[in-house]
Design an enzyme around this catalytic site. Structure first.
Site, PDB file in Angstrom:
ATOM      1  N   CYS A  82      13.455   8.085 -14.608  1.00 34.98           N
ATOM      2  CA  CYS A  82      14.713   8.540 -15.206  1.00 34.98           C
ATOM      3  C   CYS A  82      14.545   8.958 -16.664  1.00 34.98           C
ATOM      4  CB  CYS A  82      15.772   7.451 -15.104  1.00 34.98           C
ATOM      5  SG  CYS A  82      15.456   5.989 -16.117  1.00 34.98           S
ATOM      6  N   GLN A  83      13.526   8.443 -17.350  1.00 36.40           N
ATOM      7  CA  GLN A  83      13.336   8.827 -18.754  1.00 36.40           C
ATOM      8  C   GLN A  83      13.138  10.336 -18.893  1.00 36.40           C
ATOM      9  OE1 GLN A  83      11.693   6.452 -17.163  1.00 36.40           O
ATOM     10  NE2 GLN A  83      11.307   4.676 -18.434  1.00 36.40           N
TER      11      GLN A  83
END
Length: 375
Positions: A82-83
């Protein structure tokens, strides 16, 4: 001909296994993690494992390895960390090297032109840029012709004996309806799979003991155990981590359902002596037979979660963690014990993957297909 899938960021292949249970043929998996690749190869003998950074994977290579031309792939699965999506938060900019992962994911979507995409991610994705990450995912895929919808799925509602929340994005470029699977377990449905259902037939272990390949300790008298065992007569990856003397002393004071708050003050780690009793409720947690597991992480460390066996004074084994992730026992995890825990904790529970796959097949069979024009 079976519908086909490629699994990016595949790890050991939990999502792949679930899709295969549903009726898909996984042609390839891509990941950097060598130990996970060995597990994937051992458990997906008909698929090709490609061990390299996603930015080094070419469309020509995927065509060669899978035998599928652009537009012929049914599902492209996998979730970039998700980063990566923080790139769309302008405060972070393009400097974050993890942004590359999503950009490369989009490159492969564009190159292979799958009919469907399935992406899995953690709940934290909603908090990035106040939801900007989710909007960016949908916007970028829309430019490639894909309508996408996201939904939070609870693993326990699909027979997984664990409280686990994941965001599942499903999309297609063919104008078919987008639907997520409906729960099969819970109130007015099948009962949740308990920890006892999941691991109650595994042999007793002492702290640090590893039995290698060993027999089961009781009959497969739950539906989940029958699923997990299949036709197997023995089980592997069942070894307990070796914890130090002080942790053994601590565990002796913790009842089922208890936690660090049951440990005498003088035995607490220094940092926890300063903690509020309302904090860290899962730390040094002991499981209960009739409950659900907390989320299985990449390190089943008793200091960080409820990973103490319900009765035995030890941390859960790789096999117990795998059972709690709904892996069948024919999944034999390769690499060091540390690497095995990482593979288990990073995975999509196969039963959740199966539910997603079945819903996709149902939609493919009944849904009207109208091509979606790219923006």
């Amino acid at each position: 001909m079976k519908p086909t899938a490629i699994d990016l960021f595949c790890g050991a292949g939990g999502l792949s296994a679930g899709l295969e249970m549903a009726g898909f043929e996984v042609r390839a998996g891509v990941d950097l993690f060598s130990a996970a690749g060995k597990t994937f190869e051992a458990t997906h003998s008909h698929a090709t494992f490609i061990e390299k950074p996603i930015e080094d994977v070419t469309i020509d290579e995927l065509i060669e390895k899978t035998g599928l031309q652009p537009g012929e792939l049914t599902v492209l699965a996998g979730g970039p960390p998700c980063q990566a999506y923080s790139v769309y938060n302008h405060k972070r900019g393009m400097q974050d090297e993890r942004a590359t992962l999503f950009i490369e994911y989009l490159r492969i979507v564009e190159g292979m032109q799958p009919e469907w995409i399935v992406m899995e991610n953690v709940m934290g994705i909603f908090s990035i840029g106040g939801g900007e990450a989710v909007r960016a995912i949908k916007s970028e895929l829309k430019k490639l012709g894909y309508e996408v919808q996201e939904k939070v799925l609870k693993a326990e509602e699909f027979g997984v004996p664990q409280e686990r929340r994941r965001v599942i994005f499903i999309g297609n470029r063919i104008g078919a309806p987008i639907e997520h699977p409906e729960p099969t377990h819970g109130e007015s449905l099948a009962p949740f799979t308990t920890i006892k259902d999941a691991i109650g037939d595994l042999p007793e272990l002492k702290n640090g003991q590893d039995l290698g390949v060993t027999s089961y300790s009781s009959k497969a008298n739950s539906e989940f155990r029958k699923y997990a065992r299949g036709k197997r007569k023995s089980v592997s990856n069942h070894g307990a981590p070796k914890l130090g003397k002080v942790n053994i002393e601590r565990m002796a004071h913790i009842p089922p359902g208890g936690s660090w708050r049951d440990i005498p003050f003088e035995l607490l780690p220094a940092g926890m002596k300063r903690a509020k009793r309302s904090d860290h409720t899962k730390r040094y947690g002991r499981m209960t037979w009739d409950g659900l597991s907390c989320t299985i992480l990449t390190k089943c460390d008793v200091h960080w979660g409820a990973y103490i066996h319900p009765e035995q004074d030890r941390a859960i084994s790789v096999r117990e963690a795998a059972r709690l992730q709904a892996f069948p026992d024919w999944f034999e995890f390769k690499g060091s014990k540390t690497e095995q825990y990482v593979q288990v904790g990073n995975a999509v529970p196969p039963l959740l993957g199966k539910a997603i796959g079945l819903k996709l097949l149902e939609t493919m069979t009944t849904g009207d297909k109208v091509p979606v024009a790219a923006e």
